[in-house]
Design an enzyme around this catalytic site. Structure first.
Site, PDB file in Angstrom:
ATOM      1  N   ASP A  15       0.922  -1.228   0.008  1.00 25.04           N
ATOM      2  CA  ASP A  15      -0.075   0.025  -0.120  1.00 25.04           C
ATOM      3  C   ASP A  15       0.768   1.320  -0.099  1.00 25.04           C
ATOM      4  O   ASP A  15       0.805   2.202  -0.985  1.00 25.04           O
ATOM      5  CB  ASP A  15      -1.041   0.032   1.226  1.00 25.04           C
ATOM      6  CG  ASP A  15      -1.905  -1.147   1.306  1.00 25.04           C
ATOM      7  OD1 ASP A  15      -2.219  -2.009   0.260  1.00 25.04           O
ATOM      8  OD2 ASP A  15      -2.832  -1.075   2.092  1.00 25.04           O
ATOM      9  N   SER A 176      -2.680  -8.934   4.317  1.00 29.44           N
ATOM     10  CA  SER A 176      -2.364  -7.917   4.996  1.00 29.44           C
ATOM     11  C   SER A 176      -1.770  -8.093   6.361  1.00 29.44           C
ATOM     12  O   SER A 176      -2.386  -8.844   7.266  1.00 29.44           O
ATOM     13  CB  SER A 176      -3.453  -6.814   4.750  1.00 29.44           C
ATOM     14  OG  SER A 176      -3.084  -5.796   5.594  1.00 29.44           O
TER      15      SER A 176
END
Length: 411
Positions: A15, A176
């Protein structure tokens, strides 16, 4: 015209790597990357080089691991704060510290904004932004996940490939993760379906309980005023202690939870959390408080612990209520000094012995043998007074029933 500066909370992951380039390409910002070291165990020099190679004008690596333990972990440990009975707040209390360092760098560099990689569905956006607003409300906040046209982590992978950004995930390994010296969380991927049993191969801080040793491990933790200071009689620095306890707990499969939690933003999420050393410390601290705190204080502290956990989870670290609760907690911890022995076995962690110079346990009073300090006859008067309200209530009902019977006879 001089470019405006923006400070980016940078981890080197998918990200934030994409965000760094996106800020430069779409807005023309001069991006200053800040990687805050909270003990995640990564090569942060390599992360710094990657930030510069991706387009950052500057890259900071700020080591706050010890501050994280002493000023964020220990207060939460002393408070006994656990969110929804299970979560030891590993990500939650790291965010205010990271945001605090972002504000410090932004002020030093004359930046106009701070950017972060938290999504618009999660808790971290609140934790980052509430802290920034508390410490410097004049800074603009940029949250790309709330405004860009990249709709998924798969889209981010495509953007990274298009701009030649090296990334640590693929479309097949899309978890994640958030890691620091206290814990490791896993979210996303096949975990998004709560019917999917998680795969034990994702563990990185320990082993599955069934793969732990067949014999128990015993460990002794010593505390001074609620703060852990020694393991098995040996004094350790805060960092060295957590590393040691993470190793001991990890080997024994301790501190693994598969949790459905209620996010602040209103939805439920699922995560796999590993907190081996933290679990040992929490269990030891809880056992020592049971030995040293009186009943009324323990009862009220449970209420404080629950509220404290909610404040930390919601990102309200820098608030007057949190400060006030810290003062109450610290007052309770003046007697939480002593040692606790724990037994670790295939994922379990249980206190088996405890001792303290402030122990409220008195063998002379509780013994089943003969004693000379407690007159058991005194209990009769105590029970009579203690039960007086329910005795009176029972007498009243009895009297009413008799009167009703008399009225029926008259009729």
């Amino acid at each position: 015209m001089e470019k405006q500066k923006v400070v980016l909370a940078y981890s080197g992951g998918l990200d934030t790597s994409v965000i760094l380039k996106w800020l430069e390409v779409n807005y023309g910002y001069e991006v200053i990357a800040v990687c805050v070291d909270v003990g995640q165990g990564e090569d942060l020099i390599a992360v710094k080089k990657k930030a510069l190679a991706t387009g950052a004008s500057k890259a900071y690596v700020v080591d706050v691991t010890e501050e994280f333990i002493t000023d964020y972990i220990y207060p939460t440990l002393k408070a006994g704060a656990v969110y929804e009975d299970d979560y030891l707040l590993g990500t939650s209390f790291a965010r205010p510290l990271i945001a605090k360092k972002l504000v410090e760098v932004a002020e030093k560099e004359g930046a106009v904004a701070i950017a972060h990689g938290a999504t618009g569905k999660g808790n971290d956006q609140v934790r980052f932004e509430a802290t920034i607003k508390a410490l410097n409300p004049h800074l603009k906040i940029i949250a790309p996940w709330r405004i860009w046209d990249l709709k998924s982590r798969e889209d981010c992978v495509d953007f990274a490939v298009e701009h030649n950004i090296p990334i640590p995930v693929t479309k097949k390994d899309i978890y994640s993760r958030d890691r620091n010296i206290w814990h490791l969380s896993h979210e996303g991927g096949n975990l998004e379906n709560p019917w999917n049993e998680h795969d034990n191969s994702i563990y990185m801080m320990g082993v599955a309980p069934e793969k732990a040793p067949d014999t128990p491990t015993f460990v002794e933790i010593e505390f001074e005023k609620g703060v852990p200071v020694a393991v098995d009689g040996v004094k350790y620095s805060p960092i060295d202690m957590l590393h040691k306890l993470n190793q001991i707990g990890g080997v024994n499969g301790v501190g693994i939870i598969d949790l459905i939690e209620n996010r602040l933003v209103g939805m439920k999420s699922r995560g796999i959390y590993e907190t081996p050393g933290g679990t040992i410390l929490f269990q030891a601290h809880k056992a020592l408080e049971k030995l040293t705190l009186d009943r009324a204080t323990m009862s009220f502290k449970k209420t404080v612990s629950e509220k404290y956990a909610q404040l930390v989870y919601d990102g309200l670290w820098f608030t007057p209520l949190k400060d006030a609760l810290d003062q109450f907690v610290d007052s309770t911890q003046q007697v939480v000094t002593g040692k606790v022995k724990l037994k670790l076995y295939k994922g379990t962690c249980a206190a088996v012995a405890s001792a303290s110079p402030y122990s409220l346990y008195n063998e002379e009073f509780v013994t089943f043998g003969e004693d000379h300090v407690y007159n058991q006859k005194d209990a009769e008067g105590f029970i009579n007074l203690f039960a007086l309200p329910i005795t009176i209530r029972s007498l009243m009902h009895s009297q009413m029933q008799q009167e009703q019977k008399k009225e029926k006879k008259v009729i």
